[in-house]
Design an enzyme around this catalytic site. Sequence first.
Site: not given
Ligand code: GLU
Length: 454
Positions: A135, A175
Amino acid sequence: MNAHLTNASSRSIIDTIVRDVADRNPGEPEFLQAVHEVLESIAPVLVERPDYVEAGIIERLVEPERQVIFRVPWTDDRNRVQVNRGFRVQFNSALGPYKGGLRFHSSVNLGIIKFLGFEQIFKNALTAQGIGGAKGGSDFDPHGRSDAEIMRFCQSFMDELYRHLGEHTDIPAGDIGVGAREIGYLFGRYRKITNRHESGMFTGKGVAWGGAEVRTEATGYGTIFFLEQMLARRGVALDGQTAVVSGSGNVALYAIEKLQQLGARPITASDSSGYIVDENGIDLELLKQVKEVERARVSAYVDRRPAARFVAGGSVWDVPARFAIPSATQNELDEAAARTLVRNGVVAVAEGANMPCTPEAIDVFSEAAVLFAPGKAANAGGVATSALEMSQNASRQRWSFSDSEDRLRAIMVAVHDQAYEASERYGSPGNYVVGANTASFVKVADAMLAQGVI
Ligand code: GLU
Protein backbone atom coordinates in the site's frame (compact mmCIF):
# COMPACT_ATOMS: atom_id res chain seq x y z
CA MET A 1 8.21 -31.80 13.23
CA ASN A 2 7.19 -31.14 16.83
CA ALA A 3 4.03 -32.54 18.32
CA HIS A 4 0.94 -30.34 18.09
CA LEU A 5 0.83 -27.22 20.24
CA THR A 6 -1.88 -26.85 22.84
CA ASN A 7 -4.43 -24.10 22.47
CA ALA A 8 -2.91 -22.31 25.45
CA SER A 9 0.66 -22.42 24.15
CA SER A 10 -0.47 -21.27 20.72
CA ARG A 11 -2.28 -18.31 22.35
CA SER A 12 0.72 -17.41 24.43
CA ILE A 13 2.98 -17.39 21.35
CA ILE A 14 0.52 -15.03 19.67
CA ASP A 15 0.26 -12.77 22.74
CA THR A 16 4.04 -12.43 22.87
CA ILE A 17 4.20 -11.48 19.20
CA VAL A 18 1.35 -8.97 19.55
CA ARG A 19 3.18 -7.34 22.49
CA ASP A 20 6.39 -7.23 20.52
CA VAL A 21 4.65 -5.65 17.52
CA ALA A 22 3.16 -3.01 19.86
CA ASP A 23 6.60 -2.23 21.33
CA ARG A 24 8.30 -2.00 17.96
CA ASN A 25 5.65 0.08 16.21
CA PRO A 26 4.72 2.91 18.60
CA GLY A 27 2.11 5.45 17.50
CA GLU A 28 0.53 3.14 14.92
CA PRO A 29 -2.82 2.14 16.46
CA GLU A 30 -4.48 1.17 13.16
CA PHE A 31 -1.60 -1.13 12.27
CA LEU A 32 -1.78 -2.79 15.69
CA GLN A 33 -5.54 -3.17 15.33
CA ALA A 34 -5.15 -4.92 11.96
CA VAL A 35 -2.37 -7.20 13.25
CA HIS A 36 -4.31 -8.02 16.39
CA GLU A 37 -7.41 -8.99 14.44
CA VAL A 38 -5.53 -11.40 12.19
CA LEU A 39 -3.37 -12.97 14.90
CA GLU A 40 -6.35 -13.41 17.24
CA SER A 41 -7.94 -15.62 14.59
CA ILE A 42 -5.06 -17.93 13.82
CA ALA A 43 -4.51 -19.70 17.16
CA PRO A 44 -6.35 -22.83 15.93
CA VAL A 45 -4.12 -22.93 12.85
CA LEU A 46 -0.94 -22.85 14.93
CA VAL A 47 -2.22 -25.70 17.07
CA GLU A 48 -2.01 -27.90 13.96
CA ARG A 49 1.00 -26.25 12.37
CA PRO A 50 3.94 -25.91 14.77
CA ASP A 51 6.16 -25.75 11.66
CA TYR A 52 4.82 -22.22 11.02
CA VAL A 53 5.97 -21.27 14.51
CA GLU A 54 9.39 -22.90 14.08
CA ALA A 55 9.93 -21.08 10.77
CA GLY A 56 9.12 -17.70 12.38
CA ILE A 57 6.33 -17.13 9.86
CA ILE A 58 4.35 -14.73 12.05
CA GLU A 59 7.34 -12.64 13.13
CA ARG A 60 8.27 -12.27 9.46
CA LEU A 61 4.70 -11.54 8.35
CA VAL A 62 4.28 -8.56 10.68
CA GLU A 63 7.49 -6.91 9.42
CA PRO A 64 7.15 -5.30 5.95
CA GLU A 65 9.66 -6.52 3.38
CA ARG A 66 10.43 -2.92 2.45
CA GLN A 67 9.19 0.54 3.49
CA VAL A 68 9.89 3.62 1.40
CA ILE A 69 9.26 7.14 2.73
CA PHE A 70 10.05 10.09 0.51
CA ARG A 71 9.71 13.85 0.07
CA VAL A 72 7.17 15.08 -2.46
CA PRO A 73 7.86 18.74 -3.29
CA TRP A 74 5.56 20.56 -5.71
CA THR A 75 4.53 24.09 -6.63
CA ASP A 76 0.96 25.27 -6.07
CA ASP A 77 -0.98 27.65 -8.33
CA ARG A 78 0.28 30.65 -6.36
CA ASN A 79 3.83 29.60 -7.04
CA ARG A 80 4.52 28.51 -3.47
CA VAL A 81 6.51 25.39 -2.81
CA GLN A 82 4.58 22.72 -0.92
CA VAL A 83 6.06 19.61 0.66
CA ASN A 84 4.20 16.36 1.34
CA ARG A 85 5.33 12.97 2.51
CA GLY A 86 5.06 9.93 0.24
CA PHE A 87 4.93 6.28 1.33
CA ARG A 88 5.08 2.83 -0.20
CA VAL A 89 5.06 -0.16 2.09
CA GLN A 90 5.90 -3.35 0.19
CA PHE A 91 4.60 -5.75 2.77
CA ASN A 92 4.77 -9.28 1.40
CA SER A 93 5.57 -10.77 -2.01
CA ALA A 94 5.39 -14.50 -1.23
CA LEU A 95 2.35 -15.04 -3.46
CA GLY A 96 3.14 -12.57 -6.24
CA PRO A 97 4.39 -9.06 -7.00
CA TYR A 98 3.46 -6.35 -4.52
CA LYS A 99 -0.06 -5.11 -5.22
CA GLY A 100 -2.21 -2.50 -3.56
CA GLY A 101 -3.56 0.99 -3.92
CA LEU A 102 -2.37 4.53 -3.20
CA ARG A 103 -4.27 6.76 -0.80
CA PHE A 104 -4.05 10.57 -0.89
CA HIS A 105 -5.65 11.98 2.25
CA SER A 106 -4.59 14.34 5.01
CA SER A 107 -4.85 11.51 7.59
CA VAL A 108 -2.22 9.35 5.86
CA ASN A 109 0.83 8.41 7.92
CA LEU A 110 3.08 5.37 8.11
CA GLY A 111 0.77 3.50 10.52
CA ILE A 112 -2.24 3.92 8.21
CA ILE A 113 -0.29 2.69 5.20
CA LYS A 114 1.04 -0.27 7.19
CA PHE A 115 -2.44 -1.29 8.34
CA LEU A 116 -3.69 -1.10 4.76
CA GLY A 117 -0.67 -2.98 3.41
CA PHE A 118 -1.04 -5.68 6.05
CA GLU A 119 -4.75 -6.15 5.24
CA GLN A 120 -3.88 -6.24 1.56
CA ILE A 121 -1.64 -9.32 1.98
CA PHE A 122 -4.58 -11.42 3.18
CA LYS A 123 -7.19 -9.87 0.92
CA ASN A 124 -5.01 -10.51 -2.11
CA ALA A 125 -4.37 -14.08 -1.01
CA LEU A 126 -8.14 -14.68 -0.83
CA THR A 127 -8.56 -13.60 -4.46
CA ALA A 128 -6.26 -16.48 -5.53
CA GLN A 129 -4.86 -14.25 -8.29
CA GLY A 130 -1.16 -14.54 -7.43
CA ILE A 131 -0.57 -11.08 -5.95
CA GLY A 132 1.42 -9.98 -2.92
CA GLY A 133 0.44 -7.14 -0.59
CA ALA A 134 1.45 -3.46 -0.55
CA LYS A 135 0.00 0.00 0.00
CA GLY A 136 1.16 3.55 -0.48
CA GLY A 137 0.06 7.13 -0.56
CA SER A 138 0.62 10.58 0.80
CA ASP A 139 -0.72 13.07 3.32
CA PHE A 140 -1.57 15.28 0.33
CA ASP A 141 -5.19 16.49 0.43
CA PRO A 142 -6.64 16.77 -3.09
CA HIS A 143 -9.73 18.70 -1.92
CA GLY A 144 -9.88 22.20 -3.34
CA ARG A 145 -6.80 21.67 -5.51
CA SER A 146 -6.89 22.55 -9.20
CA ASP A 147 -6.28 19.93 -11.88
CA ALA A 148 -2.89 21.54 -12.55
CA GLU A 149 -1.91 21.22 -8.88
CA ILE A 150 -3.05 17.60 -8.77
CA MET A 151 -0.97 16.91 -11.88
CA ARG A 152 2.16 18.53 -10.49
CA PHE A 153 1.76 16.66 -7.22
CA CYS A 154 1.28 13.30 -9.01
CA GLN A 155 4.30 13.94 -11.21
CA SER A 156 6.52 14.73 -8.25
CA PHE A 157 5.20 11.67 -6.36
CA MET A 158 6.05 9.44 -9.33
CA ASP A 159 9.50 11.04 -9.77
CA GLU A 160 10.51 9.08 -6.68
CA LEU A 161 8.14 6.13 -6.66
CA TYR A 162 8.83 4.92 -10.24
CA ARG A 163 12.12 3.27 -9.25
CA HIS A 164 10.27 0.92 -6.89
CA LEU A 165 7.55 -0.13 -9.37
CA GLY A 166 7.21 -2.44 -12.37
CA GLU A 167 4.77 -4.98 -13.75
CA HIS A 168 6.68 -7.82 -12.07
CA THR A 169 7.72 -5.84 -8.99
CA ASP A 170 5.01 -3.61 -7.57
CA ILE A 171 1.71 -2.53 -9.15
CA PRO A 172 -0.21 0.32 -7.52
CA ALA A 173 -3.85 1.29 -8.07
CA GLY A 174 -6.28 3.79 -6.55
CA ASP A 175 -7.75 4.14 -3.07
CA ILE A 176 -9.24 7.15 -1.25
CA GLY A 177 -8.27 10.34 -3.14
CA VAL A 178 -6.76 8.46 -6.07
CA GLY A 179 -9.16 7.90 -8.97
CA ALA A 180 -9.05 7.96 -12.76
CA ARG A 181 -7.61 11.49 -12.95
CA GLU A 182 -4.72 10.83 -10.56
CA ILE A 183 -3.97 7.42 -12.09
CA GLY A 184 -3.73 9.09 -15.51
CA TYR A 185 -1.16 11.63 -14.29
CA LEU A 186 0.81 8.99 -12.36
CA PHE A 187 0.89 6.54 -15.26
CA GLY A 188 1.82 9.30 -17.72
CA ARG A 189 4.81 10.32 -15.64
CA TYR A 190 6.00 6.72 -15.25
CA ARG A 191 5.79 6.23 -19.02
CA LYS A 192 7.75 9.43 -19.61
CA ILE A 193 10.51 8.63 -17.11
CA THR A 194 10.99 5.01 -18.11
CA ASN A 195 10.26 5.32 -21.84
CA ARG A 196 8.06 2.23 -21.53
CA HIS A 197 4.33 1.93 -22.09
CA GLU A 198 4.24 -0.75 -19.42
CA SER A 199 0.50 -1.22 -19.02
CA GLY A 200 0.73 -3.83 -16.30
CA MET A 201 2.57 -1.56 -13.84
CA PHE A 202 -0.61 0.25 -12.74
CA THR A 203 -4.25 -0.81 -12.50
CA GLY A 204 -7.39 1.28 -12.60
CA LYS A 205 -6.23 2.84 -15.87
CA GLY A 206 -8.71 4.43 -18.29
CA VAL A 207 -10.42 1.79 -20.39
CA ALA A 208 -9.17 3.51 -23.57
CA TRP A 209 -5.51 3.08 -22.57
CA GLY A 210 -5.14 -0.34 -20.99
CA GLY A 211 -7.74 -0.26 -18.22
CA ALA A 212 -10.19 -3.08 -17.64
CA GLU A 213 -13.96 -3.08 -17.86
CA VAL A 214 -15.62 -3.34 -14.41
CA ARG A 215 -12.51 -2.19 -12.49
CA THR A 216 -14.32 1.03 -11.52
CA GLU A 217 -17.38 -0.85 -10.32
CA ALA A 218 -15.56 -3.88 -8.91
CA THR A 219 -15.11 -3.06 -5.22
CA GLY A 220 -18.72 -2.00 -4.71
CA TYR A 221 -20.18 -4.74 -6.90
CA GLY A 222 -17.97 -7.36 -5.26
CA THR A 223 -19.07 -6.31 -1.76
CA ILE A 224 -22.70 -6.84 -2.72
CA PHE A 225 -21.92 -10.18 -4.41
CA PHE A 226 -20.34 -11.26 -1.13
CA LEU A 227 -23.39 -10.05 0.80
CA GLU A 228 -25.61 -11.98 -1.60
CA GLN A 229 -23.68 -15.20 -0.88
CA MET A 230 -23.80 -14.72 2.88
CA LEU A 231 -27.54 -14.09 2.77
CA ALA A 232 -28.19 -17.03 0.47
CA ARG A 233 -26.51 -19.38 2.96
CA ARG A 234 -28.92 -18.18 5.61
CA GLY A 235 -31.92 -18.09 3.31
CA VAL A 236 -32.38 -14.32 3.67
CA ALA A 237 -33.59 -12.35 0.62
CA LEU A 238 -31.89 -9.19 -0.64
CA ASP A 239 -34.79 -8.20 -2.81
CA GLY A 240 -37.07 -5.48 -1.45
CA GLN A 241 -34.91 -4.76 1.61
CA THR A 242 -33.41 -1.44 2.72
CA ALA A 243 -29.68 -0.80 3.00
CA VAL A 244 -27.73 1.95 4.69
CA VAL A 245 -24.52 2.78 2.85
CA SER A 246 -21.83 5.17 4.10
CA GLY A 247 -19.41 7.08 1.91
CA SER A 248 -19.97 8.48 -1.56
CA GLY A 249 -16.77 7.49 -3.32
CA ASN A 250 -16.18 4.75 -5.80
CA VAL A 251 -16.99 1.90 -3.40
CA ALA A 252 -20.26 3.40 -2.10
CA LEU A 253 -21.56 4.45 -5.53
CA TYR A 254 -21.16 1.01 -7.07
CA ALA A 255 -22.38 -0.82 -3.97
CA ILE A 256 -25.53 1.29 -4.30
CA GLU A 257 -25.73 0.45 -8.02
CA LYS A 258 -25.48 -3.31 -7.47
CA LEU A 259 -27.92 -3.24 -4.54
CA GLN A 260 -30.43 -1.55 -6.82
CA GLN A 261 -29.81 -4.01 -9.65
CA LEU A 262 -30.54 -6.85 -7.23
CA GLY A 263 -33.78 -5.24 -6.09
CA ALA A 264 -32.69 -3.81 -2.72
CA ARG A 265 -33.28 -0.19 -1.69
CA PRO A 266 -30.17 1.74 -0.56
CA ILE A 267 -31.35 4.91 1.18
CA THR A 268 -28.23 6.75 2.35
CA ALA A 269 -24.80 8.08 1.36
CA SER A 270 -22.37 10.26 3.32
CA ASP A 271 -19.18 12.26 3.32
CA SER A 272 -17.17 14.03 6.01
CA SER A 273 -19.78 16.83 6.18
CA GLY A 274 -22.78 14.57 6.98
CA TYR A 275 -25.21 12.16 5.36
CA ILE A 276 -28.24 12.12 3.08
CA VAL A 277 -31.34 9.99 3.54
CA ASP A 278 -33.64 9.31 0.62
CA GLU A 279 -36.38 6.94 1.73
CA ASN A 280 -37.49 6.45 -1.87
CA GLY A 281 -34.10 5.01 -2.68
CA ILE A 282 -31.01 6.91 -3.78
CA ASP A 283 -31.18 8.50 -7.24
CA LEU A 284 -27.83 7.16 -8.37
CA GLU A 285 -27.51 9.29 -11.51
CA LEU A 286 -27.94 12.41 -9.40
CA LEU A 287 -25.47 11.21 -6.76
CA LYS A 288 -22.89 10.39 -9.45
CA GLN A 289 -23.40 13.83 -11.00
CA VAL A 290 -22.82 15.51 -7.61
CA LYS A 291 -19.83 13.42 -6.55
CA GLU A 292 -18.06 12.43 -9.76
CA VAL A 293 -18.80 15.30 -12.15
CA GLU A 294 -19.17 18.28 -9.83
CA ARG A 295 -16.91 16.90 -7.07
CA ALA A 296 -19.34 18.59 -4.64
CA ARG A 297 -20.48 17.63 -1.11
CA VAL A 298 -23.37 15.15 -0.67
CA SER A 299 -25.59 17.97 0.59
CA ALA A 300 -25.84 19.21 -3.02
CA TYR A 301 -27.97 16.09 -3.66
CA VAL A 302 -30.90 17.27 -1.53
CA ASP A 303 -31.01 20.66 -3.28
CA ARG A 304 -32.27 18.80 -6.35
CA ARG A 305 -34.23 16.09 -4.57
CA PRO A 306 -36.72 17.73 -2.19
CA ALA A 307 -37.96 14.42 -0.73
CA ALA A 308 -34.46 13.65 0.59
CA ARG A 309 -32.87 15.18 3.66
CA PHE A 310 -29.34 16.10 4.62
CA VAL A 311 -28.13 15.62 8.19
CA ALA A 312 -25.05 17.66 9.01
CA GLY A 313 -22.56 15.71 11.13
CA GLY A 314 -24.39 12.91 12.95
CA SER A 315 -24.10 9.22 12.26
CA VAL A 316 -25.50 7.54 9.17
CA TRP A 317 -25.84 4.38 11.31
CA ASP A 318 -28.80 6.00 13.09
CA VAL A 319 -30.87 5.29 9.96
CA PRO A 320 -32.75 1.97 10.36
CA ALA A 321 -32.15 -0.62 7.62
CA ARG A 322 -31.81 -4.39 7.10
CA PHE A 323 -28.27 -4.20 5.70
CA ALA A 324 -25.34 -1.92 6.47
CA ILE A 325 -22.51 -1.36 4.00
CA PRO A 326 -19.78 0.80 5.58
CA SER A 327 -17.89 2.12 2.55
CA ALA A 328 -16.17 5.27 3.77
CA THR A 329 -13.04 4.68 5.87
CA GLN A 330 -11.41 2.90 8.81
CA ASN A 331 -13.12 2.86 12.21
CA GLU A 332 -16.19 4.76 10.99
CA LEU A 333 -18.59 2.35 12.72
CA ASP A 334 -18.02 1.99 16.47
CA GLU A 335 -19.67 0.04 19.28
CA ALA A 336 -22.43 2.60 19.87
CA ALA A 337 -23.27 2.67 16.15
CA ALA A 338 -23.31 -1.14 16.06
CA ARG A 339 -25.74 -1.24 19.00
CA THR A 340 -28.02 1.23 17.23
CA LEU A 341 -27.97 -0.84 14.05
CA VAL A 342 -28.77 -4.02 15.98
CA ARG A 343 -31.58 -2.30 17.87
CA ASN A 344 -33.00 -1.16 14.53
CA GLY A 345 -33.01 -4.70 13.16
CA VAL A 346 -29.93 -4.96 10.95
CA VAL A 347 -29.38 -8.54 9.71
CA ALA A 348 -26.10 -8.26 7.77
CA VAL A 349 -23.10 -5.94 7.60
CA ALA A 350 -20.59 -6.07 4.72
CA GLU A 351 -17.47 -3.91 4.85
CA GLY A 352 -16.90 -2.09 1.55
CA ALA A 353 -14.12 0.01 3.09
CA ASN A 354 -10.95 -1.29 4.75
CA MET A 355 -11.49 -1.96 8.49
CA PRO A 356 -14.50 0.41 8.87
CA CYS A 357 -15.86 -1.43 11.94
CA THR A 358 -14.02 -1.22 15.24
CA PRO A 359 -13.27 -4.51 17.04
CA GLU A 360 -15.94 -3.64 19.63
CA ALA A 361 -18.53 -3.11 16.86
CA ILE A 362 -17.67 -6.51 15.38
CA ASP A 363 -18.17 -8.08 18.83
CA VAL A 364 -21.63 -6.50 19.04
CA PHE A 365 -22.58 -7.95 15.64
CA SER A 366 -21.29 -11.34 16.58
CA GLU A 367 -23.17 -11.42 19.90
CA ALA A 368 -26.37 -10.44 18.09
CA ALA A 369 -25.82 -13.13 15.40
CA VAL A 370 -25.72 -10.44 12.69
CA LEU A 371 -23.96 -11.70 9.55
CA PHE A 372 -20.66 -9.87 9.26
CA ALA A 373 -18.34 -9.75 6.22
CA PRO A 374 -14.88 -8.32 6.97
CA GLY A 375 -13.41 -5.98 4.35
CA LYS A 376 -10.51 -8.21 3.46
CA ALA A 377 -13.03 -10.70 2.07
CA ALA A 378 -16.01 -8.52 1.13
CA ASN A 379 -14.09 -5.78 -0.68
CA ALA A 380 -11.57 -8.06 -2.40
CA GLY A 381 -13.37 -7.62 -5.73
CA GLY A 382 -11.51 -4.39 -6.44
CA VAL A 383 -8.04 -5.83 -6.27
CA ALA A 384 -9.23 -9.08 -7.88
CA THR A 385 -10.37 -7.10 -10.90
CA SER A 386 -7.02 -5.30 -10.85
CA ALA A 387 -5.47 -8.73 -11.30
CA LEU A 388 -7.83 -9.32 -14.24
CA GLU A 389 -6.58 -6.02 -15.66
CA MET A 390 -2.99 -7.26 -15.30
CA SER A 391 -3.90 -10.50 -17.11
CA GLN A 392 -5.44 -8.56 -19.98
CA ASN A 393 -2.41 -6.27 -20.17
CA ALA A 394 0.00 -9.22 -20.22
CA SER A 395 -1.91 -11.05 -22.96
CA ARG A 396 -2.92 -7.90 -24.86
CA GLN A 397 -6.57 -8.91 -24.67
CA ARG A 398 -9.74 -6.99 -23.82
CA TRP A 399 -12.63 -8.70 -22.15
CA SER A 400 -16.18 -7.39 -22.37
CA PHE A 401 -18.07 -5.85 -19.45
CA SER A 402 -20.31 -8.86 -18.98
CA ASP A 403 -17.46 -11.36 -19.24
CA SER A 404 -15.48 -9.36 -16.67
CA GLU A 405 -18.45 -9.05 -14.35
CA ASP A 406 -19.03 -12.82 -14.54
CA ARG A 407 -15.39 -13.40 -13.59
CA LEU A 408 -15.68 -10.96 -10.69
CA ARG A 409 -18.79 -12.68 -9.44
CA ALA A 410 -17.15 -16.11 -9.66
CA ILE A 411 -14.16 -14.81 -7.70
CA MET A 412 -16.41 -13.38 -4.98
CA VAL A 413 -18.31 -16.65 -4.70
CA ALA A 414 -14.97 -18.43 -4.28
CA VAL A 415 -13.78 -15.88 -1.69
CA HIS A 416 -17.00 -16.38 0.24
CA ASP A 417 -16.84 -20.17 0.08
CA GLN A 418 -13.19 -20.31 1.15
CA ALA A 419 -13.91 -18.05 4.11
CA TYR A 420 -16.98 -20.03 5.09
CA GLU A 421 -15.22 -23.39 4.81
CA ALA A 422 -12.25 -22.16 6.84
CA SER A 423 -14.63 -20.85 9.52
CA GLU A 424 -16.05 -24.37 9.83
CA ARG A 425 -12.67 -26.05 9.69
CA TYR A 426 -11.28 -23.88 12.51
CA GLY A 427 -14.26 -24.24 14.80
CA SER A 428 -16.26 -21.02 14.27
CA PRO A 429 -18.85 -21.82 11.58
CA GLY A 430 -20.22 -18.67 9.96
CA ASN A 431 -17.62 -16.41 11.57
CA TYR A 432 -16.21 -14.80 8.41
CA VAL A 433 -13.53 -12.91 10.35
CA VAL A 434 -12.00 -16.18 11.51
CA GLY A 435 -12.66 -17.75 8.10
CA ALA A 436 -11.05 -14.99 6.03
CA ASN A 437 -8.07 -14.65 8.33
CA THR A 438 -7.29 -18.35 8.60
CA ALA A 439 -7.88 -19.22 4.92
CA SER A 440 -5.60 -16.41 3.74
CA PHE A 441 -2.99 -16.87 6.46
CA VAL A 442 -2.49 -20.52 5.52
CA LYS A 443 -1.92 -19.63 1.85
CA VAL A 444 0.66 -16.96 2.65
CA ALA A 445 2.33 -19.05 5.35
CA ASP A 446 2.66 -22.08 3.04
CA ALA A 447 4.27 -19.95 0.33
CA MET A 448 6.67 -18.38 2.84
CA LEU A 449 7.55 -21.78 4.26
CA ALA A 450 8.33 -23.19 0.80
CA GLN A 451 10.51 -20.21 -0.13
CA GLY A 452 12.82 -20.35 2.89
CA VAL A 453 13.88 -17.71 5.37
CA ILE A 454 13.62 -14.56 3.22
N1 GLU B 1 -7.28 0.11 -2.84
C1 GLU B 1 -8.01 -1.07 -3.21
C2 GLU B 1 -8.06 -2.02 -2.03
O1 GLU B 1 -8.15 -1.58 -0.91
C3 GLU B 1 -7.55 -1.68 -4.52
C4 GLU B 1 -6.15 -2.15 -4.61
C5 GLU B 1 -5.74 -2.58 -6.01
O2 GLU B 1 -6.58 -2.67 -6.90
O3 GLU B 1 -4.54 -2.83 -6.18
O4 GLU B 1 -8.07 -3.22 -2.17
